[in-house]
Write a protein that holds these residues in place. Structure first.
Motif, PDB file in Angstrom:
ATOM      1  N   LEU A 164     -11.723  25.704 -12.158  1.00 43.22           N
ATOM      2  CA  LEU A 164     -12.544  26.774 -12.538  1.00 43.22           C
ATOM      3  C   LEU A 164     -11.829  28.066 -13.219  1.00 43.22           C
ATOM      4  N   GLY A 165     -10.497  28.189 -13.104  1.00 41.88           N
ATOM      5  CA  GLY A 165      -9.915  29.409 -13.648  1.00 41.88           C
ATOM      6  C   GLY A 165      -9.567  29.273 -15.183  1.00 41.88           C
ATOM      7  N   LYS A 166      -9.350  27.699 -15.398  1.00 37.83           N
ATOM      8  CA  LYS A 166      -9.328  27.362 -16.859  1.00 37.83           C
ATOM      9  C   LYS A 166     -10.833  27.612 -17.637  1.00 37.83           C
ATOM     10  N   LEU A 167     -11.792  27.122 -16.780  1.00 38.29           N
ATOM     11  CA  LEU A 167     -13.297  27.137 -17.379  1.00 38.29           C
ATOM     12  C   LEU A 167     -13.404  28.643 -17.473  1.00 38.29           C
ATOM     13  N   ARG A 168     -13.142  29.447 -16.603  1.00 37.49           N
ATOM     14  CA  ARG A 168     -13.480  30.898 -16.604  1.00 37.49           C
ATOM     15  C   ARG A 168     -13.061  31.513 -18.004  1.00 37.49           C
ATOM     16  N   ALA A 169     -11.819  31.236 -18.174  1.00 37.44           N
ATOM     17  CA  ALA A 169     -11.120  31.918 -19.612  1.00 37.44           C
ATOM     18  C   ALA A 169     -11.858  31.285 -20.699  1.00 37.44           C
ATOM     19  N   GLU A 170     -12.253  30.075 -20.771  1.00 38.02           N
ATOM     20  CA  GLU A 170     -12.673  29.194 -21.802  1.00 38.02           C
ATOM     21  C   GLU A 170     -13.973  30.136 -22.093  1.00 38.02           C
ATOM     22  N   ALA A 171     -14.960  30.194 -21.030  1.00 35.23           N
ATOM     23  CA  ALA A 171     -16.097  30.279 -20.936  1.00 35.23           C
ATOM     24  C   ALA A 171     -16.221  31.978 -21.704  1.00 35.23           C
ATOM     25  N   ALA A 172     -15.326  32.807 -21.150  1.00 37.31           N
ATOM     26  CA  ALA A 172     -15.465  34.190 -21.801  1.00 37.31           C
ATOM     27  C   ALA A 172     -14.847  34.365 -23.074  1.00 37.31           C
ATOM     28  N   ALA A 173     -14.412  33.424 -23.455  1.00 38.94           N
ATOM     29  CA  ALA A 173     -13.671  33.200 -24.907  1.00 38.94           C
ATOM     30  C   ALA A 173     -14.688  32.899 -25.898  1.00 38.94           C
ATOM     31  N   SER A 174     -15.632  31.788 -25.332  1.00 37.36           N
ATOM     32  CA  SER A 174     -16.699  31.000 -26.192  1.00 37.36           C
ATOM     33  C   SER A 174     -17.698  31.823 -26.706  1.00 37.36           C
ATOM     34  N   SER A 175     -18.243  31.564 -27.879  1.00 36.13           N
ATOM     35  CA  SER A 175     -19.391  32.181 -28.363  1.00 36.13           C
ATOM     36  C   SER A 175     -20.698  31.751 -27.351  1.00 36.13           C
ATOM     37  N   LEU A 176     -20.815  30.867 -26.663  1.00 33.02           N
ATOM     38  CA  LEU A 176     -22.052  30.816 -25.987  1.00 33.02           C
ATOM     39  C   LEU A 176     -21.665  31.259 -24.366  1.00 33.02           C
ATOM     40  N   TYR A 177     -20.596  31.669 -23.915  1.00 27.17           N
ATOM     41  CA  TYR A 177     -20.286  32.032 -22.876  1.00 27.17           C
ATOM     42  C   TYR A 177     -20.242  30.676 -21.871  1.00 27.17           C
ATOM     43  N   PHE A 178     -19.881  29.623 -22.166  1.00 24.52           N
ATOM     44  CA  PHE A 178     -20.006  28.402 -21.297  1.00 24.52           C
ATOM     45  C   PHE A 178     -19.054  27.478 -21.542  1.00 24.52           C
ATOM     46  N   ALA A 179     -18.689  27.009 -20.547  1.00 27.70           N
ATOM     47  CA  ALA A 179     -17.359  26.153 -20.689  1.00 27.70           C
ATOM     48  C   ALA A 179     -17.502  24.932 -19.603  1.00 27.70           C
ATOM     49  N   ALA A 180     -17.365  23.769 -19.744  1.00 31.91           N
ATOM     50  CA  ALA A 180     -17.421  22.703 -18.839  1.00 31.91           C
ATOM     51  C   ALA A 180     -16.141  21.718 -19.248  1.00 31.91           C
ATOM     52  N   GLY A 181     -15.691  21.083 -18.042  1.00 36.61           N
ATOM     53  CA  GLY A 181     -14.735  20.195 -18.261  1.00 36.61           C
ATOM     54  C   GLY A 181     -14.415  19.458 -16.914  1.00 36.61           C
ATOM     55  N   ILE A 182     -13.477  18.393 -17.231  1.00 35.94           N
ATOM     56  CA  ILE A 182     -13.246  17.288 -16.260  1.00 35.94           C
ATOM     57  C   ILE A 182     -11.574  17.221 -16.040  1.00 35.94           C
ATOM     58  N   SER A 183     -11.450  17.066 -14.919  1.00 37.10           N
ATOM     59  CA  SER A 183      -9.893  17.158 -14.374  1.00 37.10           C
ATOM     60  C   SER A 183      -9.680  15.924 -13.560  1.00 37.10           C
ATOM     61  N   GLN A 184      -8.467  15.324 -13.531  1.00 37.67           N
ATOM     62  CA  GLN A 184      -8.197  14.395 -12.525  1.00 37.67           C
ATOM     63  C   GLN A 184      -7.537  14.909 -11.268  1.00 37.67           C
ATOM     64  N   THR A 185      -8.039  14.656 -10.153  1.00 37.14           N
ATOM     65  CA  THR A 185      -7.290  15.130  -8.942  1.00 37.14           C
ATOM     66  C   THR A 185      -6.122  14.240  -8.370  1.00 37.14           C
ATOM     67  N   GLY A 186      -5.600  14.847  -7.273  1.00 36.46           N
ATOM     68  CA  GLY A 186      -4.650  14.061  -6.754  1.00 36.46           C
ATOM     69  C   GLY A 186      -4.870  12.838  -6.316  1.00 36.46           C
ATOM     70  N   ALA A 187      -6.034  12.589  -5.897  1.00 35.09           N
ATOM     71  CA  ALA A 187      -6.428  11.334  -5.288  1.00 35.09           C
ATOM     72  C   ALA A 187      -7.032  10.544  -6.176  1.00 35.09           C
ATOM     73  N   ASP A 188      -6.788  10.517  -7.337  1.00 30.48           N
ATOM     74  CA  ASP A 188      -7.467   9.818  -8.743  1.00 30.48           C
ATOM     75  C   ASP A 188      -8.766   9.822  -8.630  1.00 30.48           C
ATOM     76  N   ARG A 189      -9.156  11.068  -8.527  1.00 31.29           N
ATOM     77  CA  ARG A 189     -10.680  11.117  -8.764  1.00 31.29           C
ATOM     78  C   ARG A 189     -10.985  11.997  -9.791  1.00 31.29           C
ATOM     79  N   GLU A 190     -12.136  12.029 -10.483  1.00 33.23           N
ATOM     80  CA  GLU A 190     -12.305  12.963 -11.684  1.00 33.23           C
ATOM     81  C   GLU A 190     -12.972  14.264 -10.855  1.00 33.23           C
ATOM     82  N   LEU A 191     -12.657  15.337 -11.131  1.00 29.92           N
ATOM     83  CA  LEU A 191     -13.600  16.529 -10.881  1.00 29.92           C
ATOM     84  C   LEU A 191     -14.002  17.021 -11.802  1.00 29.92           C
ATOM     85  N   TYR A 192     -15.254  17.472 -11.896  1.00 33.42           N
ATOM     86  CA  TYR A 192     -16.206  17.884 -13.017  1.00 33.42           C
ATOM     87  C   TYR A 192     -16.404  19.524 -12.619  1.00 33.42           C
TER      88      TYR A 192
END
Length: 246
Positions: A164-192
């Motif tokens: 969410l910290g990464k998406l915060r920076a991306e959203a504030a810098a984007s023209s649409l003020y929106f950011a979405a992403g996926i990351s791999q958690t330590g338990a080999d699960r995807e976090l959206y």
């Protein structure tokens, strides 16, 4: 000149829900309605509000999911409104959500001069005062999955905060003020996750707003498999299942 901002509608709601049970698109996640200074049915404010909600529902889908406008002048007639659709939804879903929001606003907040309604795909906000360009953290709800992660919640919480910290920076810098992403958690699960601001804010205020709502993670969603905080100016969401249309 528009009336000055009012503090008549101030609320922090702590609201829990099993996020895996998805509500229908025609049902709001939550709504906040003012309880003072109600308008008269079929009066100037009522007529302008109806016109405004229809206008926002028509304009926002053609403007990348965001619109602000105001109608009328003077006390008793002036109404300002803001419509925001989730940055990953289609224009047709955006328009449908906002059309529903306009109808629901009159049903859930009858004769209220100020209201905020949050849906899964959109948000509608209106007031008898000019609120554009102001960070709104007074109207805020948080929601979370009642199920906890099965192991190492502290590590999971750190991974959520990092995404969410990464998406915060991306959203504030984007023209649409929106950011979405996926990351791999330590338990080999995807976090959206997603982060979004209303586009009447400055980039600095978008970043400030998202910082404030993401900062509530420890109190709202610690160890939870999913969660979101929605305010009148920004929001975030994270899940361990795909909910994004990207």
């Amino acid at each position: 000149m528009a009336p000055s901002a009012s503090s008549a509608l101030r609320l922090l709601v702590c609201f829990a829900v099993v996020l895996l049970a998805v509500a229908g698109d025609d049902q709001p996640l939550y709504s906040v309605c003012s309880t003072s200074g109600n308008y008269t049915a079929n009066g100037a404010f009522d007529k302008n509000l109806r016109k405004l909600t229809s206008l926002l529902a028509a304009v926002a889908p053609t403007a990348a999911g965001f619109a602000v406008s105001s109608l009328g002048s003077g006390v008793g007639a002036y109404v300002s409104g803001l419509a925001l659709c989730r940055g990953d939804v289609s224009s047709s879903d955006c328009g449908a959500c906002l059309a529903t929001a306009g109808t629901q606003a009159r049903e859930l907040c009858p004769r209220s001069r100020q209201a905020v309604l949050w849906f899964d795909h959109c948000m509608l906000k209106y007031s008898d005062a000019d609120f554009f360009g102001r960070v709104d953290l007074d109207h805020q709800i948080y929601m979370y999955n009642v199920n906890n992660v099965s192991s190492d919640p502290a590590r999971f919480d750190a991974e959520v905060a990092e995404l969410l910290g990464k998406l915060r920076a991306e959203a504030a810098a984007s023209s649409l003020y929106f950011a979405a992403g996926i990351s791999q958690t330590g338990a080999d699960r995807e976090l959206y996750g997603l982060a979004q601001c209303t586009r009447d804010l400055t980039r600095e205020d978008c970043d400030l707003c998202l910082g404030a709502v993401i900062g509530q993670l420890p109190s709202c969603c610690a160890g939870k498999r999913g969660g979101r905080v929605l305010s009148g100016s920004c929001n975030f969401r994270y899940e361990l299942y795909p909910f994004l249309n990207v």
